[in-house]
Design a protein around this motif. Structure first.
Motif, PDB file in Angstrom:
ATOM      1  N   ASN A  27     -38.059 -35.897  51.383  1.00  0.00           N
ATOM      2  CA  ASN A  27     -38.545 -36.753  50.305  1.00  0.00           C
ATOM      3  C   ASN A  27     -37.689 -37.986  50.035  1.00  0.00           C
ATOM      4  OD1 ASN A  27     -40.681 -34.845  49.445  1.00  0.00           O
ATOM      5  ND2 ASN A  27     -38.927 -33.557  48.990  1.00  0.00           N
ATOM      6  N   ILE A  28     -36.571 -38.131  50.698  1.00  0.00           N
ATOM      7  CA  ILE A  28     -35.587 -39.133  50.320  1.00  0.00           C
ATOM      8  C   ILE A  28     -36.133 -40.560  50.354  1.00  0.00           C
ATOM      9  CG2 ILE A  28     -34.513 -39.429  52.590  1.00  0.00           C
ATOM     10  CD1 ILE A  28     -32.642 -39.167  49.290  1.00  0.00           C
ATOM     11  N   MET A  29     -36.917 -40.907  51.346  1.00  0.00           N
ATOM     12  CA  MET A  29     -37.434 -42.279  51.425  1.00  0.00           C
ATOM     13  C   MET A  29     -38.416 -42.557  50.289  1.00  0.00           C
ATOM     14  SD  MET A  29     -35.735 -43.743  53.706  1.00  0.00           S
ATOM     15  CE  MET A  29     -36.622 -45.279  53.739  1.00  0.00           C
ATOM     16  N   GLU A  30     -39.287 -41.613  50.016  1.00  0.00           N
ATOM     17  CA  GLU A  30     -40.253 -41.770  48.927  1.00  0.00           C
ATOM     18  C   GLU A  30     -39.525 -41.921  47.588  1.00  0.00           C
ATOM     19  OE1 GLU A  30     -43.512 -39.044  46.599  1.00  0.00           O
ATOM     20  OE2 GLU A  30     -43.227 -38.708  48.747  1.00  0.00           O
ATOM     21  N   TRP A  31     -38.517 -41.083  47.357  1.00  0.00           N
ATOM     22  CA  TRP A  31     -37.757 -41.162  46.103  1.00  0.00           C
ATOM     23  C   TRP A  31     -37.021 -42.489  46.002  1.00  0.00           C
ATOM     24  CZ3 TRP A  31     -35.319 -35.694  46.834  1.00  0.00           C
ATOM     25  CH2 TRP A  31     -36.260 -34.713  46.521  1.00  0.00           C
ATOM     26  N   ASP A  32     -36.457 -42.931  47.097  1.00  0.00           N
ATOM     27  CA  ASP A  32     -35.723 -44.190  47.093  1.00  0.00           C
ATOM     28  C   ASP A  32     -36.661 -45.359  46.793  1.00  0.00           C
ATOM     29  OD1 ASP A  32     -33.345 -45.776  47.486  1.00  0.00           O
ATOM     30  OD2 ASP A  32     -34.225 -46.404  49.393  1.00  0.00           O
ATOM     31  N   GLU A  33     -37.780 -45.384  47.459  1.00  0.00           N
ATOM     32  CA  GLU A  33     -38.720 -46.489  47.275  1.00  0.00           C
ATOM     33  C   GLU A  33     -39.320 -46.513  45.868  1.00  0.00           C
ATOM     34  OE1 GLU A  33     -41.448 -45.975  50.503  1.00  0.00           O
ATOM     35  OE2 GLU A  33     -39.989 -46.655  51.986  1.00  0.00           O
ATOM     36  N   SER A  34     -39.553 -45.343  45.293  1.00  0.00           N
ATOM     37  CA  SER A  34     -40.133 -45.295  43.948  1.00  0.00           C
ATOM     38  C   SER A  34     -39.066 -45.237  42.852  1.00  0.00           C
ATOM     39  CB  SER A  34     -41.065 -44.092  43.814  1.00  0.00           C
ATOM     40  OG  SER A  34     -40.321 -42.891  43.907  1.00  0.00           O
ATOM     41  N   GLN A  35     -37.793 -45.232  43.260  1.00  0.00           N
ATOM     42  CA  GLN A  35     -36.655 -45.158  42.344  1.00  0.00           C
ATOM     43  C   GLN A  35     -36.739 -43.915  41.458  1.00  0.00           C
ATOM     44  OE1 GLN A  35     -36.040 -48.887  40.326  1.00  0.00           O
ATOM     45  NE2 GLN A  35     -36.002 -50.014  42.238  1.00  0.00           N
ATOM     46  N   TYR A  36     -37.110 -42.811  42.073  1.00  0.00           N
ATOM     47  CA  TYR A  36     -37.248 -41.528  41.386  1.00  0.00           C
ATOM     48  C   TYR A  36     -35.959 -40.741  41.513  1.00  0.00           C
ATOM     49  CZ  TYR A  36     -38.822 -36.743  40.526  1.00  0.00           C
ATOM     50  OH  TYR A  36     -38.944 -35.466  40.058  1.00  0.00           O
ATOM     51  N   PHE A  37     -35.525 -40.139  40.420  1.00  0.00           N
ATOM     52  CA  PHE A  37     -34.327 -39.301  40.414  1.00  0.00           C
ATOM     53  C   PHE A  37     -34.759 -37.850  40.202  1.00  0.00           C
ATOM     54  CE2 PHE A  37     -30.649 -37.302  38.396  1.00  0.00           C
ATOM     55  CZ  PHE A  37     -29.653 -37.659  39.284  1.00  0.00           C
ATOM     56  N   PRO A  38     -34.634 -36.993  41.218  1.00  0.00           N
ATOM     57  CA  PRO A  38     -35.149 -35.626  41.153  1.00  0.00           C
ATOM     58  C   PRO A  38     -34.247 -34.682  40.346  1.00  0.00           C
ATOM     59  CG  PRO A  38     -34.127 -35.999  43.264  1.00  0.00           C
ATOM     60  CD  PRO A  38     -34.079 -37.304  42.526  1.00  0.00           C
ATOM     61  N   VAL A  39     -34.353 -34.744  39.041  1.00  0.00           N
ATOM     62  CA  VAL A  39     -33.517 -33.939  38.154  1.00  0.00           C
ATOM     63  C   VAL A  39     -33.640 -32.452  38.467  1.00  0.00           C
ATOM     64  CG1 VAL A  39     -33.119 -33.309  35.735  1.00  0.00           C
ATOM     65  CG2 VAL A  39     -33.635 -35.672  36.338  1.00  0.00           C
ATOM     66  N   GLU A  40     -34.829 -32.006  38.817  1.00  0.00           N
ATOM     67  CA  GLU A  40     -35.029 -30.578  39.075  1.00  0.00           C
ATOM     68  C   GLU A  40     -34.168 -30.076  40.234  1.00  0.00           C
ATOM     69  OE1 GLU A  40     -38.035 -32.884  41.402  1.00  0.00           O
ATOM     70  OE2 GLU A  40     -37.513 -32.864  39.288  1.00  0.00           O
ATOM     71  N   LEU A  41     -33.896 -30.949  41.211  1.00  0.00           N
ATOM     72  CA  LEU A  41     -33.031 -30.527  42.320  1.00  0.00           C
ATOM     73  C   LEU A  41     -31.608 -30.284  41.849  1.00  0.00           C
ATOM     74  CD1 LEU A  41     -34.108 -32.701  45.371  1.00  0.00           C
ATOM     75  CD2 LEU A  41     -34.555 -30.305  44.935  1.00  0.00           C
ATOM     76  N   PHE A  42     -31.148 -31.118  40.924  1.00  0.00           N
ATOM     77  CA  PHE A  42     -29.795 -30.937  40.402  1.00  0.00           C
ATOM     78  C   PHE A  42     -29.712 -29.683  39.534  1.00  0.00           C
ATOM     79  CE2 PHE A  42     -29.827 -35.218  41.858  1.00  0.00           C
ATOM     80  CZ  PHE A  42     -28.574 -35.354  42.427  1.00  0.00           C
ATOM     81  N   LYS A  43     -30.800 -29.353  38.866  1.00  0.00           N
ATOM     82  CA  LYS A  43     -30.843 -28.101  38.108  1.00  0.00           C
ATOM     83  C   LYS A  43     -30.770 -26.912  39.070  1.00  0.00           C
ATOM     84  CE  LYS A  43     -33.324 -29.901  34.132  1.00  0.00           C
ATOM     85  NZ  LYS A  43     -34.568 -29.874  33.351  1.00  0.00           N
ATOM     86  N   GLN A  44     -31.480 -27.009  40.190  1.00  0.00           N
ATOM     87  CA  GLN A  44     -31.432 -25.934  41.191  1.00  0.00           C
ATOM     88  C   GLN A  44     -30.023 -25.793  41.758  1.00  0.00           C
ATOM     89  OE1 GLN A  44     -34.401 -26.984  44.091  1.00  0.00           O
ATOM     90  NE2 GLN A  44     -36.059 -25.990  42.954  1.00  0.00           N
ATOM     91  N   LEU A  45     -29.376 -26.916  42.050  1.00  0.00           N
ATOM     92  CA  LEU A  45     -28.010 -26.859  42.556  1.00  0.00           C
ATOM     93  C   LEU A  45     -27.071 -26.238  41.522  1.00  0.00           C
ATOM     94  CD1 LEU A  45     -27.813 -30.298  44.355  1.00  0.00           C
ATOM     95  CD2 LEU A  45     -27.636 -28.064  45.436  1.00  0.00           C
ATOM     96  N   GLY A  46     -27.310 -26.544  40.250  1.00  0.00           N
ATOM     97  CA  GLY A  46     -26.517 -25.943  39.188  1.00  0.00           C
ATOM     98  C   GLY A  46     -26.713 -24.431  39.131  1.00  0.00           C
TER      99      GLY A  46
END
Length: 52
Positions: A27-46
């Motif tokens: 998903n990295i290119m899509e997130w970068d292009e749309s300037q999206y910050f995937p907070v849920e991924l950081f919650k999963q890492l936590g």
């Protein structure tokens, strides 16, 4: 001095690498292009214990 990674360090690095390959790389290119910050991924890492 021994600069080799311990087995625990290797296990952590592998776990993070697998997580990134599965959840971030596709998903990295899509997130970068749309300037999206995937907070849920950081919650999963936590939840996995990797965010402090």
């Amino acid at each position: 001095m021994n600069f080799e990674y311990s087995e625990t360090q290797k296990m952590i690095a592998g776990s993070i690498r697998d997580f990134a390959e599965q959840h971030i790389r596709p998903n990295i290119m899509e997130w970068d292009e749309s300037q999206y910050f995937p907070v849920e991924l950081f919650k999963q890492l936590g939840e996995m214990g990797y965010m402090g």
